[in-house]
Design an enzyme around this catalytic site. Structure first.
Site, PDB file in Angstrom:
ATOM      1  N   ARG A  93       0.846  -1.200   0.000  1.00  0.00           N
ATOM      2  CA  ARG A  93       0.000   0.000   0.000  1.00  0.00           C
ATOM      3  C   ARG A  93       0.882   1.251   0.000  1.00  0.00           C
ATOM      4  O   ARG A  93       1.930   1.294   0.674  1.00  0.00           O
ATOM      5  CB  ARG A  93      -0.857  -0.012   1.265  1.00  0.00           C
ATOM      6  CG  ARG A  93      -1.855   1.130   1.414  1.00  0.00           C
ATOM      7  CD  ARG A  93      -2.996   1.001   0.480  1.00  0.00           C
ATOM      8  NE  ARG A  93      -4.119   1.848   0.824  1.00  0.00           N
ATOM      9  CZ  ARG A  93      -5.133   2.066  -0.015  1.00  0.00           C
ATOM     10  NH1 ARG A  93      -5.157   1.518  -1.219  1.00  0.00           N
ATOM     11  NH2 ARG A  93      -6.141   2.825   0.333  1.00  0.00           N
ATOM     12  N   THR A 394      -9.435   0.165 -10.189  1.00  0.00           N
ATOM     13  CA  THR A 394      -8.506  -0.845  -9.682  1.00  0.00           C
ATOM     14  C   THR A 394      -8.632  -2.143 -10.468  1.00  0.00           C
ATOM     15  O   THR A 394      -9.386  -2.228 -11.428  1.00  0.00           O
ATOM     16  CB  THR A 394      -8.752  -1.043  -8.161  1.00  0.00           C
ATOM     17  OG1 THR A 394      -8.677   0.218  -7.543  1.00  0.00           O
ATOM     18  CG2 THR A 394      -7.833  -2.003  -7.508  1.00  0.00           C
ATOM     19  N   GLU A 414      -5.706   3.856  -7.412  1.00  0.00           N
ATOM     20  CA  GLU A 414      -6.894   4.517  -6.850  1.00  0.00           C
ATOM     21  C   GLU A 414      -7.871   4.871  -7.961  1.00  0.00           C
ATOM     22  O   GLU A 414      -8.394   3.983  -8.585  1.00  0.00           O
ATOM     23  CB  GLU A 414      -6.504   5.746  -6.010  1.00  0.00           C
ATOM     24  CG  GLU A 414      -7.411   5.972  -4.789  1.00  0.00           C
ATOM     25  CD  GLU A 414      -8.874   6.245  -5.064  1.00  0.00           C
ATOM     26  OE1 GLU A 414      -9.683   5.332  -4.815  1.00  0.00           O
ATOM     27  OE2 GLU A 414      -9.225   7.356  -5.473  1.00  0.00           O
ATOM     28  N   GLU A 433      -3.659   7.896  -4.209  1.00  0.00           N
ATOM     29  CA  GLU A 433      -4.141   7.091  -3.074  1.00  0.00           C
ATOM     30  C   GLU A 433      -4.371   7.897  -1.808  1.00  0.00           C
ATOM     31  O   GLU A 433      -5.180   7.519  -0.955  1.00  0.00           O
ATOM     32  CB  GLU A 433      -3.129   5.964  -2.794  1.00  0.00           C
ATOM     33  CG  GLU A 433      -3.771   4.657  -2.367  1.00  0.00           C
ATOM     34  CD  GLU A 433      -4.533   3.981  -3.492  1.00  0.00           C
ATOM     35  OE1 GLU A 433      -5.715   3.681  -3.294  1.00  0.00           O
ATOM     36  OE2 GLU A 433      -3.948   3.765  -4.577  1.00  0.00           O
ATOM     37  N   ASP A 436      -7.697   8.629  -0.302  1.00  0.00           N
ATOM     38  CA  ASP A 436      -8.447   7.615   0.461  1.00  0.00           C
ATOM     39  C   ASP A 436      -8.431   7.942   1.956  1.00  0.00           C
ATOM     40  O   ASP A 436      -9.149   7.327   2.744  1.00  0.00           O
ATOM     41  CB  ASP A 436      -7.846   6.210   0.253  1.00  0.00           C
ATOM     42  CG  ASP A 436      -8.506   5.475  -0.908  1.00  0.00           C
ATOM     43  OD1 ASP A 436      -9.396   6.050  -1.550  1.00  0.00           O
ATOM     44  OD2 ASP A 436      -8.132   4.314  -1.162  1.00  0.00           O
ATOM     45  N   SER A 464     -10.225  -0.466   0.782  1.00  0.00           N
ATOM     46  CA  SER A 464     -11.338  -1.427   0.778  1.00  0.00           C
ATOM     47  C   SER A 464     -10.915  -2.714   0.099  1.00  0.00           C
ATOM     48  O   SER A 464     -11.724  -3.641  -0.010  1.00  0.00           O
ATOM     49  CB  SER A 464     -12.516  -0.852   0.002  1.00  0.00           C
ATOM     50  OG  SER A 464     -12.937   0.342   0.575  1.00  0.00           O
ATOM     51  N   GLY A 484     -13.350  -1.739  -7.222  1.00  0.00           N
ATOM     52  CA  GLY A 484     -14.640  -1.086  -6.997  1.00  0.00           C
ATOM     53  C   GLY A 484     -14.705  -0.206  -5.772  1.00  0.00           C
ATOM     54  O   GLY A 484     -15.801   0.025  -5.248  1.00  0.00           O
ATOM     55  N   GLY A 485     -13.561   0.288  -5.265  1.00  0.00           N
ATOM     56  CA  GLY A 485     -13.612   1.149  -4.084  1.00  0.00           C
ATOM     57  C   GLY A 485     -14.320   0.418  -2.959  1.00  0.00           C
ATOM     58  O   GLY A 485     -14.147  -0.784  -2.769  1.00  0.00           O
TER      59      GLY A 485
HETATM   60  N1  GLU Z   1      -8.267   3.300  -3.448  1.00  0.00           N
HETATM   61  C1  GLU Z   1      -9.114   2.182  -3.417  1.00  0.00           C
HETATM   62  C2  GLU Z   1      -8.957   1.358  -2.150  1.00  0.00           C
HETATM   63  O1  GLU Z   1      -7.880   1.086  -1.771  1.00  0.00           O
HETATM   64  C3  GLU Z   1      -8.759   1.295  -4.551  1.00  0.00           C
HETATM   65  C4  GLU Z   1      -9.787   0.328  -4.763  1.00  0.00           C
HETATM   66  C5  GLU Z   1     -10.713   0.788  -5.836  1.00  0.00           C
HETATM   67  O2  GLU Z   1     -10.952   1.973  -6.011  1.00  0.00           O
HETATM   68  O3  GLU Z   1     -11.220  -0.105  -6.503  1.00  0.00           O
HETATM   69  O4  GLU Z   1      -9.914   0.963  -1.574  1.00  0.00           O
END
Ligand code: GLU
Length: 601
Positions: A93, A394, A414, A433, A436, A464, A484-485
């Site tokens: 990360r 992602t 991100e 990132e 977030d 996530s 998908g965040g």
């Molecule tokens: N920045 C997001 C996270 O770490 C990436 C995942 C995403 O957007 O799909 O949760």
């Protein structure tokens, strides 16, 4: 239960198999892009293991799906080792720079709007992907870094055809491929956005990958690439001037730390999940939701449950609302803030929270709970922190090799196109990132709010991402995950419930329409499909569920996640995969071609 795949898009590489190895299971890769899947398959045919293949897939994705992941970003690689039965996670990360401060996205007390904050150098976290892949290769791989980079270098140098998904991401880029000249030059040559079928060659990126292949990751973290990264994120733009400048230094890059983590373990109806611990909320929140739901017979149509029934959907929504209320307050980088991780998964606490779910009526907006060991006498509950609506981007891929080693890897920059900043002369995108994190600080000792996800030096932003391993009787059964965040958590949850409660095959579990709620207030997102009928949606609307639009209409119109999965059958021992049509998901099966030494790890 047997988990079998019937993906229509199998590419099967059958090489000459010797009779000695006829019984050996095949290696399988499941990736969101065929060229990246082929890169992984190539490592497996050359005798590499799942970790070698994962490295090749990740580098190839940097070329063919650069909008989603790459060396300018970070990720979580979950590795299951066949010989020892151990599961580990390589956490790459991004980290905040040493000069980061809690209020850096809110210089005058007011958070910058997300589109502005996320396209500035300020949003760029110290990238971890390359160190992470290199660390995994050194510890568990069998091939040299350079060998795993070869397919990516070829793809960057010779080019590849732009697929529908990349073309759409350029067309609907929210301006991100247009803000910086280097990004525009690659993806909008001559001002014209690349279209499906166009040929894309990335010479700068090929040069960068060759440099890393020749000189190792230090070329990136300490050498010429480090200098170029620092300079690129220091660029200013007029709207927010110097306040938007990145704070990353050469020292931040040189000191980037990969962390090897133990997975978070959860149990659900006799199955075991190994998932992603903090700094991701991925494993913890998924396991919380499963535990909140365990008392409901979700698979039993005779009791009014079953896939897609209003009763099932209702309790899923309520469990998601409760877990996301906790997530917003309590989860962050446990290395930087105190986190009640044990409390959040304590059976007594979960039973109290689950008791709030009434199968017949919708609850008022739930607050975060007070999991032990937090002081329950605190009068005020901490307020949930809100970041931007976390983005649907992602990538996730899964691999199993012929020895049974497995990789479940979620990787990101991100937002789609990250910060939109391409490192000049080096051809790769930098992440955003750091958005977030909470954009305004929330820590408040008087209210018992630990500011779990406030920005701090060297801290990792809450994620996530949820690379997951599903096990039965101590044996791995399937590896999966999703982009998908915040919806990642719910994609993983939907697939898990489909496998365990609804008895679906792996491919059916991926294909089935998904449901997601990512906030305690509860707007529902769902995918269209006969099994989320308008009648079921009307029943939910009548209960007061929001986000579904007008009565009598189909309010399920989202596309949620992109799950790529591999599975193991134990008797007879075979390996399968299943891919997601929501992107160009591809499964490649590789038959053993040559006698190889046992590479169980
Ligand atoms: N920045 C997001 C996270 O770490 C990436 C995942 C995403 O957007 O799909 O949760």
């Amino acid at each position: 239960m047997s988990i079998r795949s019937h993906s229509l898009r199998w590419l099967v590489i059958y090489l000459l198999s010797s009779s000695v190895l006829a019984a050996a299971p095949d290696g399988v890769v499941a990736v969101s892009h065929p060229a990246a899947a082929a890169a992984g398959a190539r490592m497996l045919t050359q005798g590499g293991n799942a970790i070698d293949a994962a490295a090749a897939v990740q580098f190839a994705l940097n070329v063919v799906e650069p909008q989603s992941s790459g060396i300018g970003g970070g990720g979580f690689m979950l590795i299951h080792l066949a010989k020892t039965g151990k599961t580990v996670i390589v956490d790459s990360r991004e980290q905040a720079p040493a000069a980061a401060t809690a209020d850096m996205f809110a210089p005058e007390g007011l958070a910058m709007p997300f589109p502005l904050a996320s396209t500035r150098g300020l949003a760029v976290g110290v990238p971890g992907t390359l160190r992470g892949v290199d660390t995994a290769l050194r510890r568990w791989g069998t091939m040299k870094l350079a060998a795993t980079m070869a397919p990516a270098i070829e793809l960057a140098e010779r080019g590849f055809r732009v697929n529908r998904f990349m073309a759409e991401d350029i067309a609907h880029d929210g301006g991100r491929t247009q803000l910086q000249p280097e990004t525009a030059a690659t993806f909008r040559p001559g001002g014209v956005p690349l279209a499906e079928g166009d040929w894309l060659v990335q010479r700068d990126l090929a040069k960068t990958l060759k440099l890393i292949a020749a000189r190792g990751p230090d070329a990136f973290y300490r050498g010429p690439i480090a200098h170029a990264i620092v300079k690129a994120q220091q660029r200013t733009r007029n709207e927010i001037g110097a306040t938007g400048q990145g704070r990353m230094t050469l020292s931040d890059l040189a000191h980037y730390q990969v962390v090897i983590r133990q997975p978070l373990i959860g149990h659900y109806r006799g199955w075991t999940l190994a998932g992603m611990p903090p700094p991701s909320s991925g494993g913890l929140t998924t396991i919380q939701i499963l535990k909140l739901l365990e008392r409901f017979p979700l698979g039993d149509a005779a009791q009014g449950y079953g896939f897609g029934s209003p009763k099932t959907i209702h309790v899923m929504i309520e469990a998601m609302r409760l877990a996301f209320a906790d997530r917003a307050v309590w989860i962050g980088d446990a290395a930087a803030v105190p986190m009640p991780q044990t409390g959040l998964l304590h059976p007594g606490y979960l039973a109290t929270r689950s008791a709030l779910i009434n199968p017949d009526s919708r609850m008022v907006t739930p607050q975060a709970g007070t999991p032990p060991p937090w002081d329950t006498s605190l009068a005020a509950r901490p307020h949930a922190s809100r970041t931007h609506l976390e983005s649907p981007h992602t990538t996730h891929f899964s691999i199993v090799d012929r020895w049974g080693n497995m990789v479940s890897y979620t990787s990101t920059i991100e937002n789609t196109w990250g910060s939109g900043i391409t490192v000049p002369g080096y051809g790769f995108l930098l992440n955003n990132e750091l958005t977030d994190f909470n954009l305004t600080p929330t820590a408040d000792a008087a209210k018992g709010n630990p500011g779990a996800n406030d920005v701090a030096p060297a801290k990792r932003p809450r994620s996530s991402m949820a690379p997951t391993l599903l096990m039965k009787n101590g044996k791995p059964v399937a590896a999966f995950g999703s982009p998908g965040g915040a919806t990642i958590i719910n994609s993983v949850l939907n697939v898990t419930l489909n496998l365990i409660d609804h008895g679906m095959t792996l491919q059916q579990a991926i294909d089935a329409p998904r449901l997601s709620v990512t906030h305690a207030t509860g707007p529902v997102s769902c995918e269209s499909g006969a099994r989320f009928s308008v009648a079921a949606q009307n029943a939910l609307r009548n209960q007061g569920h929001i986000g579904l639009g007008e009565a009598g209409t189909d309010g399920c119109r989202q596309s949620i996640g992109s799950v790529q999965a591999v599975a193991m059958e134990t008797a007879p021992e075979t390996h399968n995969g299943a891919a997601d049509l929501r992107r160009e998901g591809t499964v490649i099966r590789v038959k053993p071609a040559i006698a190889l030494p046992d590479r169980r790890l």
